[in-house]
Motif scaffolding. Structure first.
Motif, PDB file in Angstrom:
ATOM      1  N   LYS A  21      -3.101  -3.177 -14.309  1.00  0.00           N
ATOM      2  CA  LYS A  21      -1.985  -2.667 -13.507  1.00  0.00           C
ATOM      3  C   LYS A  21      -1.823  -3.418 -12.192  1.00  0.00           C
ATOM      4  N   ASN A  22      -2.663  -4.422 -11.969  1.00  0.00           N
ATOM      5  CA  ASN A  22      -2.610  -5.189 -10.716  1.00  0.00           C
ATOM      6  C   ASN A  22      -2.700  -4.277  -9.494  1.00  0.00           C
ATOM      7  N   THR A  23      -3.591  -3.315  -9.566  1.00  0.00           N
ATOM      8  CA  THR A  23      -3.675  -2.303  -8.518  1.00  0.00           C
ATOM      9  C   THR A  23      -5.126  -2.079  -8.101  1.00  0.00           C
TER      10      THR A  23
ATOM     11  N   TYR B 259      -7.491   0.651  -5.643  1.00  0.00           N
ATOM     12  CA  TYR B 259      -7.445   2.012  -5.120  1.00  0.00           C
ATOM     13  C   TYR B 259      -8.550   2.217  -4.093  1.00  0.00           C
TER      14      TYR B 259
ATOM     15  N   SER C 269      -3.338   3.555  -2.858  1.00  0.00           N
ATOM     16  CA  SER C 269      -3.123   2.551  -3.896  1.00  0.00           C
ATOM     17  C   SER C 269      -2.519   1.302  -3.270  1.00  0.00           C
ATOM     18  N   CYS C 270      -2.800   0.177  -3.884  1.00  0.00           N
ATOM     19  CA  CYS C 270      -2.235  -1.086  -3.419  1.00  0.00           C
ATOM     20  C   CYS C 270      -1.828  -1.896  -4.647  1.00  0.00           C
ATOM     21  N   ALA C 271      -0.548  -2.149  -4.754  1.00  0.00           N
ATOM     22  CA  ALA C 271      -0.032  -2.938  -5.864  1.00  0.00           C
ATOM     23  C   ALA C 271       0.110  -4.394  -5.445  1.00  0.00           C
TER      24      ALA C 271
ATOM     25  N   GLU D 277       0.838  -1.201   0.000  1.00  0.00           N
ATOM     26  CA  GLU D 277       0.000   0.000   0.000  1.00  0.00           C
ATOM     27  C   GLU D 277       0.871   1.249   0.000  1.00  0.00           C
TER      28      GLU D 277
ATOM     29  N   CYS E 115      -4.583  -3.091   2.743  1.00  0.00           N
ATOM     30  CA  CYS E 115      -5.086  -3.732   1.530  1.00  0.00           C
ATOM     31  C   CYS E 115      -5.106  -5.235   1.768  1.00  0.00           C
TER      32      CYS E 115
ATOM     33  N   ARG F 162     -10.486  -0.816  -9.089  1.00  0.00           N
ATOM     34  CA  ARG F 162      -9.326  -1.632  -9.409  1.00  0.00           C
ATOM     35  C   ARG F 162      -8.988  -1.515 -10.878  1.00  0.00           C
TER      36      ARG F 162
END
Length: 123
Positions: free
Chosen positions: A76-78, A80, A21-23, A6, A96, A72
């Protein structure tokens, strides 16, 4: 295993906005329900929001409904969390999380967790 990181937490004034954001990495992102939880000082962790695999369904805690938006981007594999109208009571570490099963309701917990990012809302 799914790894989650995060970013975006900081100090913000009441009434302000912030986007977390969380990748994700490690597994196929679109196979997981994504969620946000938070833990305020001295309190138990609580569910904030969740989003289904493709983003077509979302669920929010009553305390954030109408102010927070989860989204989401599977390319981008993310995931929000857009937070508007922030209040001092939103101050917490925000986590996350990912889970393979969509429940269509609040989650007590999820299978995979990030380390969290601190959001502080000043009055």
């Amino acid at each position: 295993q799914v790894q989650l990181v995060e970013v975006g937490g900081r100090l913000v004034q009441a009434g302000g906005s912030l986007r977390l954001s969380c990748a994700a990495s490690g597994r196929t992102f679109s196979n997981y329900v994504m969620g946000w939880f938070r833990q305020a000082p001295g309190k138990e962790r609580e569910f904030v929001a969740s989003i289904s695999y493709s983003g077509g369904s979302t669920y929010y805690a009553d305390s954030v409904k109408g102010r927070f938006t989860i989204s989401r981007d599977n390319a981008k594999n993310t995931v929000y969390l857009q937070m508007n109208g922030l209040k001092p009571e939103d101050t917490a570490v925000y986590y996350c999380a990912a889970d393979p099963l969509w429940r269509g309701g609040p989650y007590a917990g999820m299978q995979h967790w990030g380390k969290g990012t601190l959001v502080t809302v000043s009055s």
